[in-house]
Motif scaffolding. Structure first.
Motif, PDB file in Angstrom:
ATOM      1  N   HIS A  34      13.434  53.480  16.866  1.00 44.47           N
ATOM      2  CA  HIS A  34      14.499  53.641  17.854  1.00 44.47           C
ATOM      3  C   HIS A  34      14.213  52.766  19.079  1.00 44.47           C
ATOM      4  O   HIS A  34      15.108  52.102  19.606  1.00 44.47           O
ATOM      5  CB  HIS A  34      14.627  55.106  18.260  1.00 44.47           C
ATOM      6  CG  HIS A  34      15.726  55.337  19.232  1.00 44.47           C
ATOM      7  ND1 HIS A  34      15.500  55.392  20.582  1.00 44.47           N
ATOM      8  CD2 HIS A  34      17.055  55.500  19.053  1.00 44.47           C
ATOM      9  CE1 HIS A  34      16.657  55.584  21.193  1.00 44.47           C
ATOM     10  NE2 HIS A  34      17.609  55.658  20.299  1.00 44.47           N
ATOM     11  N   ALA A  35      12.967  52.760  19.531  1.00 41.46           N
ATOM     12  CA  ALA A  35      12.595  51.934  20.680  1.00 41.46           C
ATOM     13  C   ALA A  35      12.795  50.450  20.374  1.00 41.46           C
ATOM     14  O   ALA A  35      13.267  49.685  21.223  1.00 41.46           O
ATOM     15  CB  ALA A  35      11.146  52.208  21.082  1.00 41.46           C
ATOM     16  N   ARG A  41      18.830  45.657  21.330  1.00 42.11           N
ATOM     17  CA  ARG A  41      20.199  45.803  21.845  1.00 42.11           C
ATOM     18  C   ARG A  41      20.282  45.495  23.329  1.00 42.11           C
ATOM     19  O   ARG A  41      21.228  44.901  23.809  1.00 42.11           O
ATOM     20  CB  ARG A  41      20.711  47.227  21.601  1.00 42.11           C
ATOM     21  CG  ARG A  41      20.859  47.642  20.163  1.00 42.11           C
ATOM     22  CD  ARG A  41      22.092  47.076  19.516  1.00 42.11           C
ATOM     23  NE  ARG A  41      23.273  47.306  20.313  1.00 42.11           N
ATOM     24  CZ  ARG A  41      24.338  47.950  19.939  1.00 42.11           C
ATOM     25  NH1 ARG A  41      24.378  48.467  18.742  1.00 42.11           N
ATOM     26  NH2 ARG A  41      25.379  48.085  20.728  1.00 42.11           N
ATOM     27  N   LEU A  42      19.284  45.941  24.096  1.00 42.31           N
ATOM     28  CA  LEU A  42      19.330  45.784  25.550  1.00 42.31           C
ATOM     29  C   LEU A  42      18.684  44.486  26.024  1.00 42.31           C
ATOM     30  O   LEU A  42      18.868  44.092  27.172  1.00 42.31           O
ATOM     31  CB  LEU A  42      18.650  46.972  26.229  1.00 42.31           C
ATOM     32  CG  LEU A  42      19.320  48.325  25.989  1.00 42.31           C
ATOM     33  CD1 LEU A  42      18.497  49.443  26.609  1.00 42.31           C
ATOM     34  CD2 LEU A  42      20.735  48.334  26.515  1.00 42.31           C
ATOM     35  N   GLY A  43      17.950  43.820  25.154  1.00 37.51           N
ATOM     36  CA  GLY A  43      17.254  42.605  25.540  1.00 37.51           C
ATOM     37  C   GLY A  43      18.174  41.511  26.050  1.00 37.51           C
ATOM     38  O   GLY A  43      17.843  40.785  26.986  1.00 37.51           O
ATOM     39  N   GLY A  44      19.345  41.383  25.457  1.00 38.53           N
ATOM     40  CA  GLY A  44      20.284  40.339  25.864  1.00 38.53           C
ATOM     41  C   GLY A  44      21.210  40.744  26.989  1.00 38.53           C
ATOM     42  O   GLY A  44      22.017  39.934  27.456  1.00 38.53           O
ATOM     43  N   LEU A  45      21.111  41.972  27.440  1.00 40.13           N
ATOM     44  CA  LEU A  45      22.037  42.475  28.448  1.00 40.13           C
ATOM     45  C   LEU A  45      22.031  41.669  29.750  1.00 40.13           C
ATOM     46  O   LEU A  45      23.109  41.361  30.263  1.00 40.13           O
ATOM     47  CB  LEU A  45      21.750  43.950  28.723  1.00 40.13           C
ATOM     48  CG  LEU A  45      22.793  44.704  29.522  1.00 40.13           C
ATOM     49  CD1 LEU A  45      24.157  44.644  28.859  1.00 40.13           C
ATOM     50  CD2 LEU A  45      22.362  46.143  29.708  1.00 40.13           C
ATOM     51  N   PRO A  46      20.879  41.287  30.307  1.00 45.73           N
ATOM     52  CA  PRO A  46      20.925  40.502  31.546  1.00 45.73           C
ATOM     53  C   PRO A  46      21.684  39.181  31.378  1.00 45.73           C
ATOM     54  O   PRO A  46      22.456  38.785  32.249  1.00 45.73           O
ATOM     55  CB  PRO A  46      19.455  40.250  31.872  1.00 45.73           C
ATOM     56  CG  PRO A  46      18.727  41.373  31.230  1.00 45.73           C
ATOM     57  CD  PRO A  46      19.503  41.662  29.968  1.00 45.73           C
TER      58      PRO A  46
END
Length: 58
Positions: A34-35, A41-46
């Motif tokens: 899950h981590a 998923r969140l790595g590309g958010l910035p």
């Protein structure tokens, strides 16, 4: 991958190795997966946020 992330994966691996029974190991492995998914998923958010902000500028 940053050193912090690598350290977290190593900690998960240590916990899995030290897990007392199969159920405990499976739960820890599920948490690790899950981590990893959330990291992907969140790595590309910035970058995505920056791109959206650029499009918003006049």
């Amino acid at each position: 991958m940053t050193q912090q992330i690598q350290d977290i994966w190593k900690r998960f691996d240590d916990l899995i190795a030290k897990g007392g029974n199969l159920d405990t190991k499976l739960i820890i492995e599920a948490l690790k997966l899950h981590a990893e998914l959330m990291n992907l998923r969140l790595g590309g958010l910035p970058h995505e946020t920056a791109a959206i902000m650029q499009r918003q500028k006049p």
